[in-house]
Design an enzyme around this catalytic site. Structure first.
Site, mmCIF file in Angstrom:
data_model
loop_
_atom_site.group_PDB
_atom_site.id
_atom_site.type_symbol
_atom_site.label_atom_id
_atom_site.label_comp_id
_atom_site.label_asym_id
_atom_site.label_seq_id
_atom_site.Cartn_x
_atom_site.Cartn_y
_atom_site.Cartn_z
ATOM 1 N N ASP A 191 1.587 -3.823 -5.154
ATOM 2 C CA ASP A 191 1.860 -5.174 -5.686
ATOM 3 C C ASP A 191 0.778 -5.734 -6.629
ATOM 4 O O ASP A 191 0.368 -6.896 -6.485
ATOM 5 C CB ASP A 191 2.082 -6.149 -4.512
ATOM 6 N N LYS A 206 10.565 -3.629 -3.529
ATOM 7 C CA LYS A 206 10.838 -4.090 -2.166
ATOM 8 C C LYS A 206 11.049 -5.587 -2.174
ATOM 9 O O LYS A 206 10.661 -6.269 -3.123
ATOM 10 C CB LYS A 206 9.668 -3.714 -1.258
ATOM 11 N N CYS A 224 0.769 -7.099 2.248
ATOM 12 C CA CYS A 224 1.461 -5.887 1.807
ATOM 13 C C CYS A 224 0.597 -4.631 1.881
ATOM 14 O O CYS A 224 1.102 -3.554 2.177
ATOM 15 C CB CYS A 224 2.068 -6.116 0.441
#
Ligand code: VGL
Ligand code: ZN
Length: 201
Positions: free
Chosen positions: A8, A106, A151
């Site tokens: 991310d 995701k 994450c």
């Protein structure tokens, strides 16, 4: 065979973004360099539809950082972030993604969040990342990126559980909170993950 998972590294998670991780931008040059030391580099992208139920804006009367139940899963409510196709969801400026062989997106199902790059938070749906890594002969994974206690942590914990030898690169991540970072590292170690600095690679 070792793979680097870049989690991310997106505009909304660095200063100026809607869910900014303090000093999140600092890790970009380091990650660019680190990529050279790996046989395989993959990335994840948080990739939400506008009606995603992790957004406080989709729960009238609730505030950012309140929690709600989504099905059986407790959900922290976030500011709108990483909306599919928008600038906030793009890789951060200065990140050299040329070595990234595959991107796993995701958080696409509006009903459930997905912190890990492997599964949604209810562990109902896989992104295919584990099969991809196994198909490429990977047995060691190294995780870096944002945010350290969400994450990056959950990607590392799933990697451990899936049987990968898992390294969490402490200086190639940044956390939303220092308390959260400390707890993340403790959780990682207690589950059998390895905490390292980039100069050990
Ligand atoms: C993340 C909160 C919400 C992360 C993603 O990338 O750590 N955190 N969505
Ligand atoms: Zn998200």
């Amino acid at each position: 065979m070792k793979a680097l998972i870049v989690v991310d590294l997106q505009n909304d998670f660095v200063p100026g973004g809607s869910l900014a991780v303090p000093k999140g931008h600092e890790i970009v040059p380091l990650i660019n360099q680190l990529q050279e030391k790996f046989d395989l580099v993959v990335a994840t992208q948080d990739w939400h539809p506008r009606n995603h139920l992790s957004f406080a804006s989709n729960h009238p009367g609730k505030n950012v950082y309140d929690t709600v139940l989504l099905g059986e899963v407790e959900q922290i409510l976030w500011p709108d972030h990483c909306i599919q196709g928008e600038t906030g969801a793009m890789f951060v400026k200065g990140y050299d993604d040329r070595r990234v062989e595959a991107i796993f997106r995701k958080g696409t199902n509006p009903e459930i969040d997905s912190y890990s790059g492997f599964f949604d938070n209810g562990r109902k749906k896989s992104t295919g990342l584990a099969d991809y890594l196994r198909g490429r002969g990977v047995n060691q994974v190294y995780v870096c990126g944002l945010a350290a206690e969400f994450c990056v942590l959950y990607t590392a914990l799933d990697a451990i559980e899936l049987g990968f030898e898992t390294y969490y690169i402490e200086d190639a991540t940044r956390a939303l909170s220092q308390e959260g970072f400390k707890e993340a590292k403790e959780m990682l170690l207690s589950r059998g993950g390895k905490l390292i600095n980039s100069d050990m690679i």
